[in-house]
Design an enzyme around this catalytic site. Structure first.
Site, mmCIF file in Angstrom:
data_model
loop_
_atom_site.group_PDB
_atom_site.id
_atom_site.type_symbol
_atom_site.label_atom_id
_atom_site.label_comp_id
_atom_site.label_asym_id
_atom_site.label_seq_id
_atom_site.Cartn_x
_atom_site.Cartn_y
_atom_site.Cartn_z
ATOM 1 C CD GLN A 13 -3.096 -0.844 2.153
ATOM 2 O OE1 GLN A 13 -3.887 0.074 2.123
ATOM 3 N NE2 GLN A 13 -3.096 -1.755 3.116
ATOM 4 N NE ARG A 30 -8.660 0.835 0.350
ATOM 5 C CZ ARG A 30 -8.075 0.468 1.482
ATOM 6 N NH1 ARG A 30 -8.447 0.984 2.617
ATOM 7 N NH2 ARG A 30 -7.125 -0.451 1.478
#
Length: 784
Positions: free
Chosen positions: A248, A637
């Site tokens: 990430q 997400r």
DNA sequence: CATTTTCCGATTTTT
DNA sequence: TCGGAAAATG
């Protein structure tokens, strides 16, 4: 407390209860990373291994720091306010305030935000008569910040050429100017604090002994300087507990160095590396897609997310003819989702770049669905608020020329550019601040400047004993700002924001636990504290007088006046962008902004070569891998529903671009995808895919012939009629368009003929005359 | 000094 | 194309 550790999975439990030794927690998306961090702090304190005063926890955003404090507060019966939980910048500011003398700063030093820094640089360059065409201020700003983030002072920067030498000179002049004015920029906060610890062994030893546990969130986002700062705090008796996810890491462009994770592992001989791979967020297909995609990255620490949830819904894919048609489809799907009872807050539309939001917003407005766009102007960045803050800064620190220049003629007092030039000359001559140079300016300019100086002096004197909210209220009034916006036609909103600033001051005082009457400009004694604590250094001998703060962190550990605290707060935390906050609305944001968030349904839009992955990333080292991580962040997400879409043509900067679908589609497991429009195989695509040509190259390719008007299935919105654009859309070119040919150079299209693979264009070249070119063969590129 | 005009840039962004 | 910022003008 067994409840504290209940419901943790084995890896989480192991991480929470690790001994006080260097540890690296590889925490995948949705694996309960924040929970581990918070539970560990609570567990340490509860076991008596640590106290609120011996923990230092550092995050990247104020939001994350606030969340950590709030959740900790809920777990433990302690006051988290005095704890060293904050952002790198916030904690450095705190340390510098406590040791301002050792750090070589005035007690009232102010913090320049990015915009302040740029205006300081412009002012500096103007004073030195530097050509801002040759040396753009923005480039210098980047150069300076970059150098500081590498830990380099001007003397440490390698001079490679004359151009670079000028930058180094200006860097040095800038630092001198900041020092004279008593201001520090963001990078300086970190570097100055790093140097404070590096050059002051007793102080370093003090903090190393004090902070037994150092916890770092989002470790993959740390830059070199932040890591160096952490290493200064790591001593013989404490340990760093770092949590991060290399997959990430999406902030390389602002200096984040994923390599810090590997370096940390090696330099600290990390024995405890724990992977959190159990995902509690997404359904199976979504996770499969994320896992498979990220496997295409080469340099990973290695991690695979798993879930106990079932496969769930497939990932839906939609190919649109145009960007507006894409938006139409998204909005229809959102409408359908809302009709099933899903709250609008649970729907997010993500895009790679902000420019893409417009089309979607437009469509949402048309059908009347409320939405909220993230990003944009934030509260403390508003001009009226910044003006008021500038007055407050001048009251606190008259040498702050950035603040002085901002408000000397606002509201207008007849002090124009020429007066200011005279003042700047005088300031340079006497090597003093603009405020101090006022008496040296003669004539009419001198008297209007003197009037301003008198005003500021009076404000300073009269606010001496006032509380912070009173000071702010008084400043807004006495500066003339209130009156100015009162009389301004469109000034009502601004006036309200100024009132809001007073409210913010009141809220700040109460949150920090100051009494409402505490003078804004004195170091407050909180109840229970016996003396105003201070640390004095004498020949390297450190006298630690902040003992009360160490045993009871709630008792004023900051050595900061309420005003200094408030001004720091305003610079370090720009506040929310308050547009349509609060109401139930669809969430629109960039993929970057979505990091750390989760939604039941997520749309990832504009998945086209050149856009996502972005064309510019092809230039950067490991740029494609970062784009892929960005896509990984976007996918993860989503909790239950994931939609991917792309458009064959897109209006960007007033020009229609024809894009090929993103390569990321080919990197996803096909069995998780459900194409709502027929999938066109790469081979059938006009011109094919050129995987080795550098992906920034071929985004001018032809639109997809496979997806002609009547071939759509399950399309909820009809295709727009764009018959008059058909020729242009088919070939990607139009008559009259400027194009570039690698061999013949620039030319103008004079005619177009045929379609698809037979399409030809007649081009009048500047040098080679008119030629017919087969578009399938000739590499024609549009020219702006 | 304020308003109009021109010009430039355009990926992501927190502090 | 569009929005902000600098330059030009009344």
């Amino acid at each position: 407390m067994p409840e504290l550790l209940a419901n943790l999975n084995p890896e989480q439990l192991a991480a929470v209860t690790l001994p006080n030794e260097p540890a690296l927690i590889l925490a995948g998306a949705g694996s309960g990373k924040t929970r581990v961090l918070i539970t560990r702090i609570a567990w340490l304190i509860q076991q008596g291994l640590a106290s609120p005063a011996t923990v230092l926890a550092v995050t990247f955003t104020n939001k994350a720091a606030r969340e950590m404090m709030a959740r900790l507060q809920a777990l433990l019966p302690i006051d988290t306010r005095g704890m060293w939980i904050g952002t790198f910048h916030g904690l450095c500011n705190r340390m510098l305030r406590a040791h301002y003398r050792d750090a070589g700063l005035p007690q009232t030093f102010q913090i320049l935000d990015t915009a302040d820094q740029l205006s300081a640089i412009k002012r500096l360059m103007k004073g030195l008569n530097v050509d801002d065409e040759k040396y753009p201020p923005k480039n210098l700003q980047y150069f300076i910040n970059n150098a500081k983030e590498q830990g380099l002072r001007p003397k440490d920067v390698d001079v490679t050429d004359n151009f670079n030498r000028k930058f180094v000179e200006l860097y040095e002049a800038y630092d001198q100017q900041c020092q004279r004015e008593g201001v520090v920029d963001f990078a300086e906060l970190l570097l100055r604090c790093y140097e404070l610890l590096a050059y002051n062994a007793p102080l370093r030893a003090h903090y190393q002994a004090r902070f037994r546990d150092i916890l770092v969130d989002e470790f993959q986002d740390t830059n070199k300087l932040q890591y160096a700062w952490l290493k200064m705090l790591a001593g013989p008796a404490n340990a760093i507990f770092a949590v991060g996810d290399d997959d990430q890491s999406i902030y390389a462009f602002r200096g984040a160095n994923v390599g810090n994770m590997r370096d940390f592992e090696e330099e600290f001989r990390v024995k405890h590396l724990i992977k959190l791979e159990q995902n509690y967020r997404s359904h199976g297909y979504i996770l499969d897609a994320a896992n498979r995609l990220i496997e295409h990255n080469a340099h990973r620490l290695g991690k695979n997310l798993r879930t106990d949830a079932g496969h769930g819904e497939p990932v839906r894919v939609y190919e649109a003819a145009t960007d507006s048609q894409e938006a139409g489809w998204i909005v229809e799907e959102i409408r359908a989702l809302i009709n099933t009872g899903l709250s609008r807050n649970e729907v997010a539309v993500l895009y790679r770049s902000n420019a893409q939001s417009r089309t979607i917003e437009h469509t949402l407005v048309n059908v009347g669905i409320p939405y909220r766009v993230y990003g944009g102007l934030r509260f403390f960045e508003r001009q009226e608020v910044k003006h008021a803050l500038a007055y407050l800064r001048l009251i606190d620190n008259p040498n702050d020329d950035t603040a002085f220049a901002r408000v000397v003629n606002f509201p207008a007092r007849g002090i124009g550019a020429r007066s200011l030039e005279q003042l700047a000359d005088a300031a340079r001559l006497y090597n003093c601040s603009m405020a101090a140079a006022v008496p040296y300016v003669a004539g009419k300019a001198g008297s209007s400047l003197a009037a301003f100086a008198t005003l500021v002096g009076r404000m300073r004197a009269e606010t001496q004993q006032m509380s912070l909210p009173e000071t702010v209220e008084y400043t807004v009034r006495m500066s003339g700002l209130a009156e100015f916006y009162q009389n301004e036609r469109e000034g009502q909103d601004r006036l309200e924001n100024l009132q809001e600033l007073v409210n913010a001051a009141t809220a700040f005082v109460s949150e920090e636990g100051y009494g409402l009457d505490t003078p804004a400009r004195s170091i407050p004694l909180r109840p229970g504290a016996t003396a105003a604590p201070e640390i004095v250094s004498d020949d390297g001998e450190i006298e630690v007088l902040d003992a009360p703060a160490i045993t009871d962190p709630a008792q004023n550990p900051d050595l900061m006046t309420p005003l200094a605290g408030f001004l720091s707060h305003a610079s370090l935390e720009a506040g929310d962008n308050q547009a349509q906050a609060g109401q139930d609305a669809v969430q629109l944001m960039t993929v970057h902004a979505a990091k750390g968030l989760e939604f039941t349904a997520v749309f990832i839009t504009g998945l086209e070569e050149g856009l996502f992955p972005h064309e510019n990333s092809a230039m950067e080292a490991d740029g494609l891998e970062e784009e892929r991580r960005l896509m990984y962040v976007a996918i993860t997400r989503a909790k239950e529903r994931l939609y991917l879409s792309f458009a064959q043509s897109r209006l960007l900067h007033g020009q229609t671009r024809y894009n090929v679908r993103s390569r990321f589609f080919d990197e996803l497991p096909q069995e998780t995808l459900k194409w709502l429009t027929p999938k066109v195989e790469a081979g059938a695509r006009w011109g094919g895919r050129s995987d080795n040509a550098g992906y920034g190259r071929d985004w001018f390719s032809r639109p997809d012939r496979g997806a002609s008007r009547d071939s759509y299935v399950e399309s909820s919105a009809p295709l727009p009629a764009f018959a008059n654009e058909q020729r242009a859309a088919e070939t990607g070119f139009r008559v009259g368009q400027q194009v570039f040919h690698t061999k013949f150079g620039e030319g103008t299209i004079t005619a177009l003929e045929g379609s698809g693979t037979d399409a030809k264009a007649q081009v009048r070249f500047k040098r080679h005359g008119e030629k017919w070119l087969a578009l399938a063969v000739a590499k024609l590129q549009p020219v702006e």
